[in-house]
Write a protein that holds these residues in place. Structure first.
Motif, PDB file in Angstrom:
ATOM      1  N   ALA A 288       0.942  -0.764   0.302  1.00 44.35           N
ATOM      2  CA  ALA A 288      -0.032   0.375  -0.212  1.00 44.35           C
ATOM      3  C   ALA A 288       0.893   1.315  -0.109  1.00 44.35           C
ATOM      4  CB  ALA A 288      -0.933   0.330   1.402  1.00 44.35           C
ATOM      5  N   ALA A 289       2.040   1.704   0.045  1.00 46.74           N
ATOM      6  CA  ALA A 289       2.935   2.470   0.869  1.00 46.74           C
ATOM      7  C   ALA A 289       3.695   2.191  -0.649  1.00 46.74           C
ATOM      8  CB  ALA A 289       4.133   1.854   1.370  1.00 46.74           C
ATOM      9  N   CYS A 290       2.932   2.653  -2.298  1.00 41.25           N
ATOM     10  CA  CYS A 290       3.723   2.339  -3.216  1.00 41.25           C
ATOM     11  C   CYS A 290       3.927   4.109  -3.806  1.00 41.25           C
ATOM     12  CB  CYS A 290       2.419   2.100  -4.277  1.00 41.25           C
ATOM     13  SG  CYS A 290       0.748   3.251  -4.264  1.00 41.25           S
ATOM     14  N   LYS A 291       4.543   3.956  -4.937  1.00 42.62           N
ATOM     15  CA  LYS A 291       5.395   5.460  -5.156  1.00 42.62           C
ATOM     16  C   LYS A 291       3.791   6.904  -5.097  1.00 42.62           C
ATOM     17  CE  LYS A 291       9.342   3.554  -6.556  1.00 42.62           C
ATOM     18  NZ  LYS A 291      10.451   3.893  -7.791  1.00 42.62           N
ATOM     19  N   ASP A 292       2.943   6.641  -5.749  1.00 42.13           N
ATOM     20  CA  ASP A 292       2.270   7.238  -6.125  1.00 42.13           C
ATOM     21  C   ASP A 292       0.934   7.128  -4.788  1.00 42.13           C
ATOM     22  OD1 ASP A 292       1.020   4.830  -7.238  1.00 42.13           O
ATOM     23  OD2 ASP A 292       0.136   6.073  -8.949  1.00 42.13           O
ATOM     24  N   ALA A 293       1.174   6.590  -3.769  1.00 44.62           N
ATOM     25  CA  ALA A 293      -0.318   7.130  -3.256  1.00 44.62           C
ATOM     26  C   ALA A 293      -0.808   7.285  -2.753  1.00 44.62           C
ATOM     27  CB  ALA A 293       0.447   6.463  -1.864  1.00 44.62           C
ATOM     28  N   LYS A 294      -0.137   8.922  -2.440  1.00 41.32           N
ATOM     29  CA  LYS A 294      -1.016  10.390  -2.348  1.00 41.32           C
ATOM     30  C   LYS A 294      -2.034  10.642  -3.170  1.00 41.32           C
ATOM     31  CE  LYS A 294       0.191  15.451  -1.836  1.00 41.32           C
ATOM     32  NZ  LYS A 294       1.212  16.395  -1.679  1.00 41.32           N
ATOM     33  N   HIS A 295      -1.602  10.187  -4.613  1.00 41.84           N
ATOM     34  CA  HIS A 295      -2.879   9.872  -5.547  1.00 41.84           C
ATOM     35  C   HIS A 295      -3.292   8.885  -5.964  1.00 41.84           C
ATOM     36  CE1 HIS A 295      -0.435  13.742  -6.313  1.00 41.84           C
ATOM     37  NE2 HIS A 295       0.158  13.394  -6.842  1.00 41.84           N
TER      38      HIS A 295
ATOM     39  N   ARG B 166      -1.821   1.785   7.562  1.00 38.72           N
ATOM     40  CA  ARG B 166      -0.705   2.642   8.402  1.00 38.72           C
ATOM     41  C   ARG B 166       0.412   3.106   6.923  1.00 38.72           C
ATOM     42  NH1 ARG B 166      -0.155  -1.895  13.430  1.00 38.72           N
ATOM     43  NH2 ARG B 166      -1.192  -1.023  14.661  1.00 38.72           N
ATOM     44  N   ALA B 167       1.166   1.633   6.164  1.00 33.09           N
ATOM     45  CA  ALA B 167       1.140   2.213   5.183  1.00 33.09           C
ATOM     46  C   ALA B 167       1.253   2.738   4.014  1.00 33.09           C
ATOM     47  CB  ALA B 167       2.218   1.045   4.936  1.00 33.09           C
ATOM     48  N   HIS B 168      -0.432   2.796   3.719  1.00 32.02           N
ATOM     49  CA  HIS B 168      -0.534   4.038   2.422  1.00 32.02           C
ATOM     50  C   HIS B 168      -0.360   5.485   3.749  1.00 32.02           C
ATOM     51  CE1 HIS B 168      -3.737   5.375   0.496  1.00 32.02           C
ATOM     52  NE2 HIS B 168      -3.258   4.960  -0.451  1.00 32.02           N
ATOM     53  N   ALA B 169      -0.691   5.488   4.693  1.00 33.85           N
ATOM     54  CA  ALA B 169      -0.563   6.720   5.641  1.00 33.85           C
ATOM     55  C   ALA B 169       1.078   7.447   5.421  1.00 33.85           C
ATOM     56  CB  ALA B 169      -1.762   6.642   6.443  1.00 33.85           C
ATOM     57  N   ALA B 170       1.565   6.324   5.852  1.00 33.65           N
ATOM     58  CA  ALA B 170       3.123   6.856   5.877  1.00 33.65           C
ATOM     59  C   ALA B 170       3.277   7.027   4.414  1.00 33.65           C
ATOM     60  CB  ALA B 170       3.957   6.041   6.068  1.00 33.65           C
ATOM     61  N   ALA B 171       2.929   6.524   3.687  1.00 37.13           N
ATOM     62  CA  ALA B 171       3.854   7.345   1.855  1.00 37.13           C
ATOM     63  C   ALA B 171       2.469   8.296   1.157  1.00 37.13           C
ATOM     64  CB  ALA B 171       2.691   5.938   1.072  1.00 37.13           C
ATOM     65  N   GLY B 172       1.386   9.220   2.587  1.00 36.74           N
ATOM     66  CA  GLY B 172       1.239  10.061   2.134  1.00 36.74           C
ATOM     67  C   GLY B 172      -0.517  10.124   1.110  1.00 36.74           C
ATOM     68  N   GLY B 173      -0.995   9.045   1.530  1.00 37.19           N
ATOM     69  CA  GLY B 173      -2.375   8.686   1.156  1.00 37.19           C
ATOM     70  C   GLY B 173      -3.042   9.019   1.662  1.00 37.19           C
ATOM     71  N   GLY B 174      -4.069   9.344   1.476  1.00 38.47           N
ATOM     72  CA  GLY B 174      -5.661   9.939   2.330  1.00 38.47           C
ATOM     73  C   GLY B 174      -6.807   9.919   2.331  1.00 38.47           C
TER      74      GLY B 174
ATOM     75  N   ALA C 149     -10.595   7.457  13.449  1.00 39.08           N
ATOM     76  CA  ALA C 149      -9.706   8.618  14.259  1.00 39.08           C
ATOM     77  C   ALA C 149      -8.526   9.590  13.510  1.00 39.08           C
ATOM     78  CB  ALA C 149      -8.563   7.977  15.623  1.00 39.08           C
ATOM     79  N   ALA C 150      -8.117   8.856  12.520  1.00 39.69           N
ATOM     80  CA  ALA C 150      -7.499   9.747  11.105  1.00 39.69           C
ATOM     81  C   ALA C 150      -8.569  10.277  10.452  1.00 39.69           C
ATOM     82  CB  ALA C 150      -6.385   8.970  10.943  1.00 39.69           C
ATOM     83  N   CYS C 151      -9.444   9.364   9.794  1.00 39.54           N
ATOM     84  CA  CYS C 151      -9.962  10.103   9.698  1.00 39.54           C
ATOM     85  C   CYS C 151     -11.813  10.340   9.043  1.00 39.54           C
ATOM     86  CB  CYS C 151      -9.752   9.293   8.179  1.00 39.54           C
ATOM     87  SG  CYS C 151      -8.901   8.756   7.162  1.00 39.54           S
ATOM     88  N   ALA C 152     -12.155  11.013   7.993  1.00 38.94           N
ATOM     89  CA  ALA C 152     -13.955  11.321   8.280  1.00 38.94           C
ATOM     90  C   ALA C 152     -14.277  10.557   7.442  1.00 38.94           C
ATOM     91  CB  ALA C 152     -13.730  12.450   8.591  1.00 38.94           C
ATOM     92  N   LEU C 153     -15.472   9.866   7.349  1.00 43.08           N
ATOM     93  CA  LEU C 153     -16.060   9.344   6.845  1.00 43.08           C
ATOM     94  C   LEU C 153     -17.419  10.038   5.578  1.00 43.08           C
ATOM     95  CD1 LEU C 153     -17.865   6.381   5.872  1.00 43.08           C
ATOM     96  CD2 LEU C 153     -19.074   6.260   7.853  1.00 43.08           C
ATOM     97  N   VAL C 154     -17.019  10.050   4.487  1.00 46.84           N
ATOM     98  CA  VAL C 154     -17.464  10.913   4.032  1.00 46.84           C
ATOM     99  C   VAL C 154     -18.624  10.662   2.935  1.00 46.84           C
ATOM    100  CG1 VAL C 154     -15.231  12.732   3.328  1.00 46.84           C
ATOM    101  CG2 VAL C 154     -15.783  10.667   1.915  1.00 46.84           C
ATOM    102  N   ARG C 155     -18.525   9.112   2.711  1.00 46.27           N
ATOM    103  CA  ARG C 155     -19.638   8.574   1.635  1.00 46.27           C
ATOM    104  C   ARG C 155     -20.107   7.209   2.298  1.00 46.27           C
ATOM    105  NH1 ARG C 155     -20.305   9.574  -4.077  1.00 46.27           N
ATOM    106  NH2 ARG C 155     -22.980   8.890  -3.556  1.00 46.27           N
TER     107      ARG C 155
ATOM    108  N   THR D 111      -9.108  11.738   5.007  1.00 48.07           N
ATOM    109  CA  THR D 111      -8.082  12.118   6.499  1.00 48.07           C
ATOM    110  C   THR D 111      -8.526  13.605   6.869  1.00 48.07           C
ATOM    111  OG1 THR D 111      -6.416  13.433   5.270  1.00 48.07           O
ATOM    112  CG2 THR D 111      -6.209  11.353   5.850  1.00 48.07           C
ATOM    113  N   LYS D 112      -8.670  13.682   8.398  1.00 48.18           N
ATOM    114  CA  LYS D 112      -9.175  14.840   8.820  1.00 48.18           C
ATOM    115  C   LYS D 112      -9.210  16.491   8.228  1.00 48.18           C
ATOM    116  CE  LYS D 112     -11.772  12.265  12.787  1.00 48.18           C
ATOM    117  NZ  LYS D 112     -10.982  12.051  13.648  1.00 48.18           N
ATOM    118  N   SER D 113      -7.307  16.422   7.965  1.00 46.84           N
ATOM    119  CA  SER D 113      -7.554  17.223   7.130  1.00 46.84           C
ATOM    120  C   SER D 113      -7.169  18.336   6.157  1.00 46.84           C
ATOM    121  CB  SER D 113      -5.549  17.310   7.348  1.00 46.84           C
ATOM    122  OG  SER D 113      -5.309  16.247   6.652  1.00 46.84           O
TER     123      SER D 113
END
Length: 386
Positions: A209-216, A236-244, A267-273, A292-294
């Motif tokens: 899940a910690a792929c290079k383009d996790a942010k996108h 955790r792996a996805h979030a550490a790589a920038g995934g949201g 705790a870290a994310c908001a349910l949006v759908r 992510t809540k941010s």
């Protein structure tokens, strides 16, 4: 399967003409339309529901008295185990109580499609919701890649699919998969054996899940194993790589994932759908999409339709984060009071009729059962029975 679908559809039409039951014509048409789509699991699920309505509900099986008696017997045994402090599987809620005949039907209808396809059937609404959230996803624990195939074929999404043990039927190439990872031969898949895959699934654990383009690229999880750490590790792996962005198909506070994953995600994310999915007789799953809540801001949403997990809100008044009661028979109905339960009585009764347990829907939310095996997930939710 084509022969089975033909038989179910023909049976429905014949009985509709003989008995004048308009609803059979509707469901038969729905079955035919589904069979022409690229979603055989949904077709099969709809067909088994039609079949169950005819062979069980249409014949008055089980009776309301039998359904209530079976439920009382199961719940009494569970309470007795609690008193005797017998060790139970704490990773799962107890199966919804029902007569033995209904349980056999549920198992016969659901078990082999789960092995040959997936544990939940995608719908057009679910695919559209995923596409609206992101055009790129990474799936961990993809199994046969059924959802990944639907996301690509129906929604045109780019999906990188991974599983710890892809079925041996997968080729050595990674044609459909954007992650060009070498696959090593592996034993049969624990959940799907060597069934034919629907997508190219690459060997990979939660760390993938910690792929290079996790942010996108959003993280997609379909029925992460109960009590297993794969969901929390992947998150955790996805979030550490920038995934949201995270999407989960399963039952919140139920038979998918773990308490650790549920706690960390909320705790870290908001349910949006939230997107409802078609059910088997003993499931209560749905698609939930989280950011992510941010990213979504203090308002807790970005145009979605929910702020809190399903088990944190009353279905009657919408009251959130209070002490609630959850129906043990369907695990869908959740209320804060008898007044709210009565307000939704008709819909609740229909839900139980569809699951072949008529007469078990109750508005007596004060008759609570403790359900000790549910403790890791329960937190603010207790169960109610009739």
């Amino acid at each position: 399967m084509p022969a089975y679908l033909t038989a179910v559809t023909a049976c429905g039409d014949a009985e509709a003409e003989a008995e004048g039951e308009a609803y059979l014509k509707v469901v038969s048409k729905k079955t035919r339309e589904a069979s022409a789509s690229a979603n055989p699991l949904l077709t099969l699920l709809e067909s088994r529901n039609v079949e169950g309505a005819r062979v069980l509900t249409g014949r008055g099986l089980p009776s309301e008295a039998d359904a209530r008696a079976a439920a009382r017997g199961v719940l009494q045994k569970q309470k007795q185990k609690q008193k005797q402090k017998q060790k139970q599987d704490a990773s799962l809620p107890p199966p919804p109580p029902c007569p033995e005949l209904v349980q056999r039907w549920r198992d016969a209808a659901r078990v082999w499609p789960c092995h040959l396809y997936a544990y939940a059937a995608p719908t057009t609404d679910a695919i559209e919701a995923l596409k609206a959230a992101s055009g790129k996803w990474i799936e961990i624990g993809a199994g046969l890649g059924y959802w990944a195939a639907a996301m690509k074929k129906i929604g045109g999404m780019d999906v990188a699919a991974f599983d710890l043990r892809p079925t041996r039927a997968n080729s050595a190439k990674t044609g459909n998969n954007s992650a060009k990872t070498e696959r090593q031969p592996s034993p049969s898949n624990e959940y799907h054996g060597d069934a034919t895959p629907f997508y190219d699934v690459v060997a990979g654990d939660a760390s993938s899940a910690a792929c290079k383009d996790a942010k996108h690229r959003g993280l997609f999880l379909c029925y992460p194993p109960p009590g297993d750490r794969v969901a929390s590790d992947a998150f955790r792996a996805h979030a550490a790589a920038g995934g949201g962005l995270v999407a989960v198909v399963g039952e919140w506070d139920g038979n998918t994932g773990s308490a650790t994953f549920a706690t960390e995600l909320s705790a870290a994310c908001a349910l949006v759908r939230r997107v409802p999915l078609p059910q088997w007789g003993d499931t209560a799953h749905e698609l939930t999409i989280w950011r992510t809540k941010s990213d979504v801001g203090s308002g807790g949403g970005d145009g979605g339709d929910a702020r809190y997990p399903p088990t944190d809100a009353c279905a009657g008044c919408g009251g959130e984060r209070m002490r609630l009661r959850r129906c043990v028979h369907c695990r869908v109905a959740i209320y804060c009071s008898s007044a709210c339960a009565k307000k939704c009585a008709e819909a609740h009764a229909l839900e139980h009729a569809a699951r072949h347990v008529p007469g078990t829907a109750s508005d007596d939310v004060d008759a609570a059962s403790d359900y000790a095996a549910y403790d890791p997930f329960r937190r603010r939710v207790t169960s109610f029975e009739r």
